[in-house]
Design an enzyme around this catalytic site. Structure first.
Site, short mmCIF file in Angstrom:
data_model
loop_
_atom_site.label_atom_id
_atom_site.label_comp_id
_atom_site.label_asym_id
_atom_site.label_seq_id
_atom_site.Cartn_x
_atom_site.Cartn_y
_atom_site.Cartn_z
N LYS A 39 10.64 5.03 13.91
CA LYS A 39 10.20 4.01 12.93
C LYS A 39 10.05 4.64 11.55
O LYS A 39 9.78 5.84 11.42
CB LYS A 39 8.85 3.44 13.35
N LYS A 53 -7.81 4.42 8.61
CA LYS A 53 -8.63 3.45 7.87
C LYS A 53 -8.82 2.18 8.67
O LYS A 53 -9.82 1.47 8.51
CB LYS A 53 -8.05 3.15 6.49
N ASP A 313 4.07 16.30 0.38
CA ASP A 313 3.28 17.38 0.99
C ASP A 313 3.98 18.73 0.99
O ASP A 313 3.33 19.76 1.19
CB ASP A 313 2.94 17.01 2.45
N HIS A 447 -21.50 -8.57 -13.69
CA HIS A 447 -22.76 -8.44 -12.94
C HIS A 447 -22.85 -9.55 -11.90
O HIS A 447 -22.54 -10.69 -12.22
CB HIS A 447 -23.94 -8.54 -13.90
#
Ligand code: NAD
Length: 468
Positions: A39, A53, A313, A447
């Site tokens: 895949k 996650k 990487d 806020h």
């Protein structure tokens, strides 16, 4: 007969490789993407960012059930069905793998299944699963082969007891005890997941602090919260003599206190960093230069061999993060296509660690800024004084802004707190736009939001925070 040469052949379909393939398609380059696994998506999608996650999200939902009485909700005997948790995680991964396939079709990228090696400049060899070998001619090659978990010397991972980020994702039940060696992002994220699922976690780090790449105050705060939640944290620990035993793993550790202690855990996660996948790639047939296994590149992601680029990487000098790989891919493909792109700026790379509380950071730590001789001014704002954090019942942590007093330049922002990994976006955008502290003080922060804490921390640089 040989086919028409490609403009670009990419080896590796992680976030670096597949994003580069999409961009190459958008620029009209004739592009192929080689992937050895069945895949598309690489480590991040299949055994990294996304499944981790997904588990973290479930751990968070589970915590809400466990503590529901605090919210005035009575919820008797909630039960964790761990195989269903794993199933959900697998469905999320499968959905996104399909999404990447769709993107390849949409952008007219050829997905070539098999193992790619560089035959020499302008030639890639594709070994297909059935044993067939194809030679691809191409004007450019992009190496995006990623990394693999490092192991402690003499150890090998298995799916039973000694685990890496790969095996730990498919446990069939929540372990009673878990030892974790290494308190970088992988180590602390899994500590955070399994502690919340009810595992007794022991986290061992050889350096003096956990998450050692973060600002020192962030490490201290995470360690404080981890310890309070019941995670045993041992920094300055030297792990020795790891061995499998009957249904468990035993090891000993020389602790910072000088004591030697024996440990027995049901599972052991080794999270001591990742090594670049640059072996068996045919690089010895090129002029590509390596530095301790990592590929040396210039600002355009070019290796020392003309026409060969590297990202992600495997690259020397940039952190091993999916978003860095993807951006390096954009830079490489732009260079190939003759389009403009700014090189990756190492000082503006966000780090996001999905613990509870979450961490988001960008730029220099306070110590790095002082070492670089900036006239450092720090603004800090505690999450305990942020109303939204109180509403969420999650007010550990703070926002810390590191600035240069002379021009109000933002040098770094370090957040630990609820959704810290999301909040960092504002700081990244501010630094990319070269906004000063003054500009950010004028930006209206809605806020009640968590990101108001950033507005307050920018003000705190001048001692002008309102709520603390
Ligand atoms: P890492 O390099 O980030 O951390 C490894 C940790 O292990 C370090 O703190 C190191 O000091 C420690 N260590 C090394 N040898 C040890 C030993 N023998 N005993 C005890 N401690 C030891 O590596 P990682 O956590 O495996 O992650 C790999 C890469 O993936 C990193 O670049 C990381 O940033 C990235 N990643 C990122 C995320 C994210 O962005 N949320 C998540 C997971 C991984």
């Amino acid at each position: 007969m040989r086919a028409m040469p490609y403009d670009l052949v990419i080896i590796g379909s992680g976030p670096g490789g597949y994003s580069a393939a999409v961009r190459a398609g958008q620029y009209g380059l004739k592009t192929a993407l080689i992937e050895k696994d069945p895949k598309l998506g690489g480590t991040c999608l299949h055994v990294g960012c996304i499944p981790t996650k997904a588990l973290l999200h479930t751990a968070e939902v589970w915590q809400h059930f466990v503590h529901s009485a605090d919210e005035g909700i009575e919820c008797e005997n909630p039960r964790l069905n761990y195989p269903r948790v794993i199933d959900r995680k697998n469905k999320i991964v499968a959905k996104h793998a399909k999404g990447v396939e769709f993107l390849m079709r949409k952008n007219k990228v050829d997905w070539l299944k098999g193992y790619g090696t560089v035959r020499g400049p302008g030639q890639v060899e594709l070994r297909e699963e059935g044993g067939g070998v194809r030679i691809l001619d191409t004007k450019n090659i992009l190496l995006a082969t990623g990394s693999a978990a490092r192991m402690l010397p003499g150890l090998e991972a298995d799916s039973q007891s000694i685990l890496t980020n790969v095996e730990i994702l498919d446990l069939t039940a929540v372990p009673k005890t878990l030892g974790i060696i290494g308190a970088g992002a992988v180590g602390v994220e899994f500590a955070s997941i399994f502690q919340r699922f009810g595992t007794r976690v022991t986290l061992l780090e050889m350096l003096p602090r956990i998450v050692p790449v973060e600002d020192e105050e962030i490490s201290r705060e995470l360690e404080r919260v981890f310890k309070r939640s019941g995670i045993r944290v041992e920094t300055g620990a030297r792990v020795e003599n790891v061995r499998r035993a009957d249904g468990c793993v035993r090891f000993s550790a020389a602790l910072a206190t000088g004591k030697q202690e024996d440990f027995e855990v049901e599972k052991l996660l080794v999270a001591v960093g990742r090594k670049p996948n640059t072996e068996n790639l045919g690089l010895e047939r090129t002029r590509v230069e390596l530095e301790r296994g990592f590929v040396k590149v210039d600002a355009d992601q070019r290796t020392a061999e003309p026409g060969i680029y590297a990202i992600g990487d495997i690259v020397a000098g940039t952190p091993q993060l999916a978003h860095v790989a993807a951006m390096e891919g954009m830079v490489a493909v732009a260079h190939i296509a003759g389009m403009p792109a700014r090189p990756v700026n190492k000082d503006r790379i966000p780090g996001v660690t999905y613990t509870e509380p979450g961490i988001g950071s960008v730029g220099l730590t306070e110590a790095q800024a002082r070492a670089a001789n900036f006239k450092v001014k720090v603004g800090k704002f505690p999450m305990a004084a942020n109303s939204r954090a109180t509403i969420l019942g999650s007010h550990d942590g703070f926002v810390k802004v590191v600035a240069d007093e002379r021009y109000g330049e933002i040098l770094g922002v370090h957040i630990i707190g609820p959704s810290g990994f999301e909040l960092i976006g504002e700081a990244v955008a501010a630094m990319e736009a070269e906004a000063t502290i003054e500009t950010m003080r004028s930006a209206i922060h809605a806020h009640p939001t968590l990101y108001e804490a950033l507005g307050e921390a920018f003000n705190a640089v001048y001692g002008l925070a309102i709520n603390a």
